[in-house]
Design a protein around this motif. Structure first.
Motif, PDB file in Angstrom:
ATOM      1  N   ALA A 258      61.309  70.968  67.324  1.00 35.27           N
ATOM      2  CA  ALA A 258      61.312  71.075  65.746  1.00 35.27           C
ATOM      3  C   ALA A 258      60.645  70.361  64.732  1.00 35.27           C
ATOM      4  O   ALA A 258      61.181  68.811  64.864  1.00 35.27           O
ATOM      5  CB  ALA A 258      62.425  71.341  65.321  1.00 35.27           C
ATOM      6  N   SER A 259      60.243  70.618  63.088  1.00 32.32           N
ATOM      7  CA  SER A 259      59.850  69.798  62.963  1.00 32.32           C
ATOM      8  C   SER A 259      60.748  70.274  61.063  1.00 32.32           C
ATOM      9  O   SER A 259      60.527  70.867  61.128  1.00 32.32           O
ATOM     10  CB  SER A 259      58.555  70.191  62.415  1.00 32.32           C
ATOM     11  OG  SER A 259      57.666  71.116  62.881  1.00 32.32           O
ATOM     12  N   ALA A 260      60.142  69.091  60.200  1.00 30.54           N
ATOM     13  CA  ALA A 260      60.617  69.901  58.829  1.00 30.54           C
ATOM     14  C   ALA A 260      59.175  68.892  58.092  1.00 30.54           C
ATOM     15  O   ALA A 260      59.219  67.143  58.588  1.00 30.54           O
ATOM     16  CB  ALA A 260      61.716  68.924  58.027  1.00 30.54           C
ATOM     17  N   LEU A 261      60.361  69.635  56.876  1.00 29.75           N
ATOM     18  CA  LEU A 261      57.757  69.124  55.981  1.00 29.75           C
ATOM     19  C   LEU A 261      59.047  68.224  54.795  1.00 29.75           C
ATOM     20  O   LEU A 261      59.764  68.789  53.573  1.00 29.75           O
ATOM     21  CB  LEU A 261      57.212  70.874  55.304  1.00 29.75           C
ATOM     22  CG  LEU A 261      56.198  70.421  53.956  1.00 29.75           C
ATOM     23  CD1 LEU A 261      55.540  69.040  54.703  1.00 29.75           C
ATOM     24  CD2 LEU A 261      55.811  71.508  53.655  1.00 29.75           C
ATOM     25  N   TYR A 262      58.907  67.366  54.330  1.00 29.02           N
ATOM     26  CA  TYR A 262      59.837  66.329  53.494  1.00 29.02           C
ATOM     27  C   TYR A 262      58.964  66.580  51.801  1.00 29.02           C
ATOM     28  O   TYR A 262      57.775  65.929  52.062  1.00 29.02           O
ATOM     29  CB  TYR A 262      60.317  64.554  54.027  1.00 29.02           C
ATOM     30  CG  TYR A 262      60.922  64.938  55.099  1.00 29.02           C
ATOM     31  CD1 TYR A 262      62.681  64.870  54.330  1.00 29.02           C
ATOM     32  CD2 TYR A 262      60.770  65.309  56.266  1.00 29.02           C
ATOM     33  CE1 TYR A 262      63.270  64.209  55.480  1.00 29.02           C
ATOM     34  CE2 TYR A 262      61.446  65.532  57.230  1.00 29.02           C
ATOM     35  CZ  TYR A 262      63.434  64.635  56.509  1.00 29.02           C
ATOM     36  OH  TYR A 262      63.962  64.517  58.210  1.00 29.02           O
TER      37      TYR A 262
ATOM     38  N   ASP B  10      61.802  77.031  47.145  1.00 27.96           N
ATOM     39  CA  ASP B  10      62.444  76.024  45.586  1.00 27.96           C
ATOM     40  C   ASP B  10      63.300  74.328  45.717  1.00 27.96           C
ATOM     41  O   ASP B  10      63.932  74.203  46.158  1.00 27.96           O
ATOM     42  CB  ASP B  10      63.411  76.308  44.450  1.00 27.96           C
ATOM     43  CG  ASP B  10      63.075  77.736  43.965  1.00 27.96           C
ATOM     44  OD1 ASP B  10      61.463  78.091  43.549  1.00 27.96           O
ATOM     45  OD2 ASP B  10      63.407  78.827  43.630  1.00 27.96           O
ATOM     46  N   LEU B  11      62.427  73.724  44.914  1.00 27.53           N
ATOM     47  CA  LEU B  11      63.155  72.090  45.175  1.00 27.53           C
ATOM     48  C   LEU B  11      64.384  71.791  43.995  1.00 27.53           C
ATOM     49  O   LEU B  11      64.638  72.647  42.871  1.00 27.53           O
ATOM     50  CB  LEU B  11      62.251  71.020  44.997  1.00 27.53           C
ATOM     51  CG  LEU B  11      60.481  70.665  45.690  1.00 27.53           C
ATOM     52  CD1 LEU B  11      59.675  72.027  46.331  1.00 27.53           C
ATOM     53  CD2 LEU B  11      59.545  69.889  45.289  1.00 27.53           C
ATOM     54  N   ASN B  12      64.836  71.098  43.968  1.00 28.53           N
ATOM     55  CA  ASN B  12      65.805  70.680  43.678  1.00 28.53           C
ATOM     56  C   ASN B  12      65.585  69.314  42.484  1.00 28.53           C
ATOM     57  O   ASN B  12      65.033  68.374  43.010  1.00 28.53           O
ATOM     58  CB  ASN B  12      67.393  70.230  44.401  1.00 28.53           C
ATOM     59  CG  ASN B  12      67.328  71.031  45.726  1.00 28.53           C
ATOM     60  OD1 ASN B  12      67.476  72.518  44.882  1.00 28.53           O
ATOM     61  ND2 ASN B  12      67.486  70.429  46.962  1.00 28.53           N
ATOM     62  N   ARG B  13      65.840  68.964  41.661  1.00 25.78           N
ATOM     63  CA  ARG B  13      65.479  68.072  40.209  1.00 25.78           C
ATOM     64  C   ARG B  13      66.369  67.050  41.051  1.00 25.78           C
ATOM     65  O   ARG B  13      68.084  67.534  40.903  1.00 25.78           O
ATOM     66  CB  ARG B  13      65.770  68.820  38.924  1.00 25.78           C
ATOM     67  CG  ARG B  13      65.871  67.728  37.902  1.00 25.78           C
ATOM     68  CD  ARG B  13      65.584  68.123  36.797  1.00 25.78           C
ATOM     69  NE  ARG B  13      66.899  68.002  36.651  1.00 25.78           N
ATOM     70  CZ  ARG B  13      67.940  66.821  36.322  1.00 25.78           C
ATOM     71  NH1 ARG B  13      67.156  65.354  35.810  1.00 25.78           N
ATOM     72  NH2 ARG B  13      69.350  66.919  35.878  1.00 25.78           N
ATOM     73  N   ASN B  14      66.318  66.074  40.843  1.00 25.52           N
ATOM     74  CA  ASN B  14      66.232  64.483  41.132  1.00 25.52           C
ATOM     75  C   ASN B  14      67.338  64.158  40.114  1.00 25.52           C
ATOM     76  O   ASN B  14      67.224  64.024  39.222  1.00 25.52           O
ATOM     77  CB  ASN B  14      66.071  63.235  41.494  1.00 25.52           C
ATOM     78  CG  ASN B  14      65.754  63.997  43.031  1.00 25.52           C
ATOM     79  OD1 ASN B  14      65.494  64.617  43.979  1.00 25.52           O
ATOM     80  ND2 ASN B  14      64.174  63.375  43.131  1.00 25.52           N
ATOM     81  N   ALA B  15      69.117  64.073  40.204  1.00 28.78           N
ATOM     82  CA  ALA B  15      69.645  63.194  38.813  1.00 28.78           C
ATOM     83  C   ALA B  15      68.978  61.209  38.388  1.00 28.78           C
ATOM     84  O   ALA B  15      68.735  61.664  37.030  1.00 28.78           O
ATOM     85  CB  ALA B  15      71.259  62.968  38.988  1.00 28.78           C
TER      86      ALA B  15
ATOM     87  N   THR C 201      62.764  68.099  47.815  1.00 25.36           N
ATOM     88  CA  THR C 201      63.289  69.137  49.128  1.00 25.36           C
ATOM     89  C   THR C 201      62.875  68.714  50.879  1.00 25.36           C
ATOM     90  O   THR C 201      62.012  68.186  50.805  1.00 25.36           O
ATOM     91  CB  THR C 201      63.680  71.050  48.571  1.00 25.36           C
ATOM     92  OG1 THR C 201      64.053  71.322  49.480  1.00 25.36           O
ATOM     93  CG2 THR C 201      61.860  71.080  48.915  1.00 25.36           C
ATOM     94  N   VAL C 202      63.809  69.544  51.466  1.00 24.95           N
ATOM     95  CA  VAL C 202      63.381  69.209  53.196  1.00 24.95           C
ATOM     96  C   VAL C 202      63.275  70.699  53.666  1.00 24.95           C
ATOM     97  O   VAL C 202      63.944  71.760  53.698  1.00 24.95           O
ATOM     98  CB  VAL C 202      63.964  68.733  54.079  1.00 24.95           C
ATOM     99  CG1 VAL C 202      63.803  68.535  55.303  1.00 24.95           C
ATOM    100  CG2 VAL C 202      64.265  67.027  53.140  1.00 24.95           C
ATOM    101  N   ILE C 203      61.265  71.064  54.215  1.00 26.95           N
ATOM    102  CA  ILE C 203      62.106  72.686  54.587  1.00 26.95           C
ATOM    103  C   ILE C 203      61.783  72.078  56.509  1.00 26.95           C
ATOM    104  O   ILE C 203      61.104  71.705  56.810  1.00 26.95           O
ATOM    105  CB  ILE C 203      60.167  72.876  54.337  1.00 26.95           C
ATOM    106  CG1 ILE C 203      59.886  73.225  52.178  1.00 26.95           C
ATOM    107  CG2 ILE C 203      59.955  74.192  54.740  1.00 26.95           C
ATOM    108  CD1 ILE C 203      58.508  73.874  51.826  1.00 26.95           C
ATOM    109  N   ALA C 204      62.698  72.894  56.885  1.00 24.03           N
ATOM    110  CA  ALA C 204      62.853  73.421  58.120  1.00 24.03           C
ATOM    111  C   ALA C 204      61.843  74.463  58.778  1.00 24.03           C
ATOM    112  O   ALA C 204      61.822  75.310  58.086  1.00 24.03           O
ATOM    113  CB  ALA C 204      64.108  73.894  58.356  1.00 24.03           C
TER     114      ALA C 204
END
Length: 260
Positions: free
Chosen positions: A157-161, A191-196, A218-221
């Motif tokens: 399995a791989s993920a895109l950071y 969609d990406l998440n905004r960092n606080a 985000t991390v895309i599985a």
């Protein structure tokens, strides 16, 4: 279809200079960051630069010409990162200064084609507060920490950071990754998440920071993909009814799946 759409976005405008060779597209600043770090009683400062340079054959060198904490101007070399495929190259710098906090002032210097090209921000020089974080120049969205590989774990399995910076242009916005693992036969959107806040090393900045730059991630599985799969993607930023893209200079980003 997506590739035809994406290629119509993301233009980086050239900057005119007050000294040296006139630079229209030869050297352009994309991003500059200044961060202060503290740990166990030690303190230091880091400066990060990303620039786009016109491709020339032969020997070439790029620097930031920086006013250091002592007031002395010094050259610090940029490092070639990658060719864009559109006649330009991405060069960058990550420089640390021990036991020093100062407000960086700098210009870009590019030696190529038998000439020296300068980007001095229209004669005003570039200036940052010591602990401000990042500023974007000539773009409203920029993919950070791009890697040309995606690692597969022991199970395959791989993920895109993803880590992205945007200019804060409005209260309501969406930042997305548009990607494909089969050369755009199928297209997926995440969609990406905004960092606080943004934490880099031992520094901490609010998001948005004082320059109005926000961090998103985000991390895309990706699941189990064959080794050698070409993961292609671009970043879309929608705000105030407008779309802004970072599609890697119209070529989209590519990351190859390899064994970790």
């Amino acid at each position: 279809m997506f590739k035809q759409i994406a290629r119509s976005f993301v233009l980086f405008m050239g900057l005119s200079l007050a000294f040296g060779a006139q630079a229209a597209n030869e050297v352009k600043l994309d991003k500059a960051c200044s961060r202060t770090h503290t740990r166990y009683g030690s303190h230091w400062q880091s400066i990060e630069i990303q620039s786009t340079l016109k491709s020339f054959t032969g020997v070439k060198n790029a620097f930031i010409h920086l006013k250091t904490e002592t007031g002395e101007w010094k050259d610090f070399p940029l490092v070639f990162k990658r060719a864009t495929g559109t006649g330009s190259e991405v060069w960058s710098l990550n420089q640390e200064f021990n036991n020093a906090y100062f407000n960086p002032e700098f210009v870009l210097k590019y030696e190529a084609n038998g000439q020296t090209y300068w980007d001095n921000n229209g004669g005003k020089n570039y200036k940052l507060e010591a602990s401000v974080g990042c500023e974007l120049y000539g773009t409203n969205v920029l993919n950070n920490n791009y890697s040309a590989v995606v690692y597969a774990n022991d199970a395959g399995a791989s993920a895109l950071y993803l880590n992205v910076h945007t200019k804060n242009l409005g209260a309501y916005k969406v930042v997305s990754a548009i990607y494909s693992v089969d050369n755009w036969k199928t297209v997926r959107t995440v969609d990406l998440n905004r960092n606080a806040y943004e934490e880099v090393g031992y520094s901490l900045q609010s998001s948005p920071n004082a320059n109005g730059v926000e961090g998103w991630g985000t991390v895309i599985a990706l699941g189990v993909l064959p080794l050698g799969t070409d993961v292609q993607y671009a970043i879309r930023y929608v705000v105030n009814g407008k779309e802004y893209w970072d599609n890697n200079y119209t070529k989209n980003y590519h990351a190859t799946v390899i064994k970790n």
